[in-house]
Design a protein around this motif. Structure first.
Motif, short mmCIF file in Angstrom:
data_model
loop_
_atom_site.label_atom_id
_atom_site.label_comp_id
_atom_site.label_asym_id
_atom_site.label_seq_id
_atom_site.Cartn_x
_atom_site.Cartn_y
_atom_site.Cartn_z
N LYS A 68 49.53 87.59 44.77
CA LYS A 68 48.42 86.88 45.41
C LYS A 68 48.62 86.80 46.92
N ASP A 74 50.18 77.51 38.73
CA ASP A 74 49.96 78.58 37.76
C ASP A 74 49.47 77.97 36.45
N GLU A 133 40.02 83.74 41.82
CA GLU A 133 41.26 83.23 41.23
C GLU A 133 42.33 84.30 41.04
N GLU A 142 51.61 82.79 43.10
CA GLU A 142 52.08 83.72 42.09
C GLU A 142 52.22 85.11 42.70
N THR A 176 53.32 75.72 42.10
CA THR A 176 52.68 77.03 41.94
C THR A 176 51.21 76.94 41.56
N ASP A 182 51.54 75.00 35.47
CA ASP A 182 51.89 74.06 36.55
C ASP A 182 53.39 74.09 36.84
N SER A 183 53.95 75.28 36.89
CA SER A 183 55.39 75.44 37.13
C SER A 183 55.78 74.93 38.51
N SER A 230 46.74 79.93 43.78
CA SER A 230 48.03 79.58 43.18
C SER A 230 49.10 80.42 43.85
N ARG A 255 45.14 70.87 41.77
CA ARG A 255 44.41 71.98 41.15
C ARG A 255 42.94 71.98 41.57
N TYR A 277 43.40 76.13 42.91
CA TYR A 277 42.99 77.14 41.93
C TYR A 277 41.51 77.03 41.57
#
Length: 534
Positions: A492, A16, A482, A489, A14, A19-20, A487, A469, A473
């Motif tokens: 988005k 996010d 951003e 999510e 993700t 960092d999920s 990412s 990343r 992101y």
């Protein structure tokens, strides 16, 4: 709300805030509506949903290349590529140029790009005499791999009005031999100014945009920060392509041309067009100037002499006051500002300009930030400047860097230090200078090895998630985007890529071999390995 597209059984990276890593993802129209477990996403699936079984493969946000020359890359692909394996000698390149001249109408340009004197068998540049022997009916230009140096024939010199008495421009050099004769080599601003003469037609530029975006989509690049075209017309053609719906990649276009970047920036400022003007497909980026030269030339401006030549400290385009005159004003008017700065002297000079101008955080950038010594990193942190390092550079050019800069390579493109300092850095390839393939960039950021296996500043290694990343992101952050991309999510834009494997289970040495199976932009699948939809 039901999903029109769903991805299940995957490794959803993700990027996010935590960092999920999730299993599944759902899309409705051009937005992500949910990220979670298979069971959570299955609740959003009905008979009309297109479902992809990822079978454990990774899905990532679309790659954002934060420094790339889209138009230049595309136009170069209308020319002879000196990076082709068979063109490994000057003799082979001269033969290719001669063959091209034989089928090209008189007076039209013969162009080649990607030349590197260190990789050809002869370990030198072509001479003016060798190029003149090919043809007297066509101008010839060979662009060095760095895009800061060109080698031309006498016809081209004549068209550019460069004779034996022409003075060197500020920040450049018309190379001459010991007796004052032109060698055909144009360095830095001398080449940049010449490029206006050798410019491509609008039709060629439009064709080049289509070529470039197809290549980029195949490796998962969905957004680029256009770092400058050769002419202002190229900037306009990008906007036209966007308006006509022919731009299939998101562009954040720096206010920059390779020829007379200062005047182009001043003209844009006078027009009243600000950073952020545009839409999700084409947006005006920062005001940009060049401050020094090429890391591979080598012509970058360093505080100490080159390791390979202690008497050489490179080329500066402008004084600090000259940069401040333009970018200080741009800052006052509300522009994001940036510069091309590779050497530590150039970086320090630009940071002085930012410090003089700065009253609040405008997310000002610094392109390349090549030799970023600890004292310069500290100033970047204090000024909240966003460096745009080039992770793939050491892969192709590392040996020359070690020769020219010695121990300073410990702080070249220092991703580890940037992260540890809390500096937000975004990755750019600077293609066509080197490969645009982000997985070679990720490989290099993780391994810090040249293509020949030579260790290069190993203290700057980062892990895979950190490298991802930099390419996602952080690139969105560098363009104030951003909140809409970078990412995976909910809410988005549906810009994402599916890889041919799990990137987190891939051995570090195999990262460069990863391929993209699917590229989605705005909820539309624009590339599949089995077919391309453009």
């Amino acid at each position: 709300m039901k999903a029109n597209i769903a991805f299940l059984n995957g490794e959803v990276i993700t990027v996010d805030g935590q960092d999920s890593i999730r299993e599944a993802l759902a899309i409705s129209d051009n937005k992500i509506v949910a990220v979670g477990s298979n069971e959570e996403i299955k609740d959003l699936i009905d008979d009309s949903t297109q479902v992809f079984d990822l079978e454990g493969k990774s899905i990532l946000p679309g790659i954002i290349d934060a420094h790339l020359h889209l138009v230049t890359y595309g136009t170069f692909h209308l020319s002879i590529s000196c990076k082709e394996p068979e063109l490994d000698s000057i003799d082979a390149i001269l033969t290719a140029l001669k063959d091209k001249a034989a089928t090209t109408p008189k007076g039209q340009w013969i162009r080649a790009w990607g030349f590197n004197e260190r990789t050809v068998k002869e370990k030198r540049y072509p001479t003016l005499e060798e190029l003149d022997n090919i043809t007297k009916d066509h101008p010839i230009v060979i662009t060095r791999t760095c895009c800061h140096i060109g080698i031309v024939n006498s016809v081209a010199l004549h068209l550019a009005g460069i004779d034996e008495t022409t003075p060197d421009p500020q920040g450049g050099l018309i190379e001459r031999n010991a007796i004052g004769q032109r060698t055909g080599r144009l360095i830095e601003t001398a080449y940049m100014q010449f490029s206006e003469i050798a410019s491509y037609s609008n039709e060629e530029v439009y064709q080049a945009i289509q070529i470039a975006q197809q290549h980029f989509l195949k490796v998962g690049i969905t957004s680029i920060h256009e770092a400058g075209t050769f002419t202002k017309e190229s900037y306009r053609m990008l906007q036209l392509a966007s308006q006509k719906g022919d731009l299939k990649i998101r562009v954040y276009a720096m206010i920059a041309t390779l020829n007379d970047c200062r005047q182009f920036t001043l003209n844009m400022m006078e027009s009243g067009v600000l950073t952020g003007t545009g839409n999700e497909f084409f947006k005006v980026g920062p005001a940009k100037l060049f401050t020094d030269g090429s890391s591979t030339g080598p012509t970058i401006a360093t505080r100490e002499g080159y390791t390979s030549n202690p008497d050489d400290r490179g080329i500066l385009y402008y004084t600090e006051d000259e940069i401040y005159e333009v970018l200080g004003k741009a800052h006052e008017l509300g522009y994001q500002i940036t510069v091309h700065a590779q050497g530590d002297q150039a970086i320090e000079m630009y940071l002085n300009v930012v410090e003089r101008a700065l009253q609040e955080n405008h997310r000002h950038r610094i392109e390349h930030a090549g030799i970023s010594s600890p004292d310069l990193q500290q100033r970047m942190k204090e000024l909240k400047v966003i460096p745009i390092p080039n992770p793939p550079f050491p892969y192709e050019f590392g040996e020359s860097y070690l020769t020219n800069y010695g121990e300073r390579t410990d702080f070249m493109y220092p991703a580890r230090d940037f992260i540890d300092q809390g500096i937000i850095a975004a990755a750019g390839s600077d293609s066509p200078v080197t490969t645009y393939n982000p997985f070679i960039g990720i490989y290099e950021a993780v391994n810090r090895l040249t293509a020949n296996g030579t260790s290069f500043g190993e203290k700057q290694k980062i892990d895979v998630l950190e490298a991802i990343r930099l390419y996602t992101y952080n690139g969105a952050y560098a363009s104030f985007d951003e909140d809409i991309k970078g990412s995976l999510e909910p809410g988005k834009l549906a810009d994402m890529i599916v890889l041919d494997r799990s990137i987190l289970k891939t051995l570090p040495q195999d990262l460069k071999d990863i391929q993209v199976e699917l590229t989605m932009l705005d909820g539309d699948i624009l590339f599949e390995r089995s077919k391309t939809k453009l």
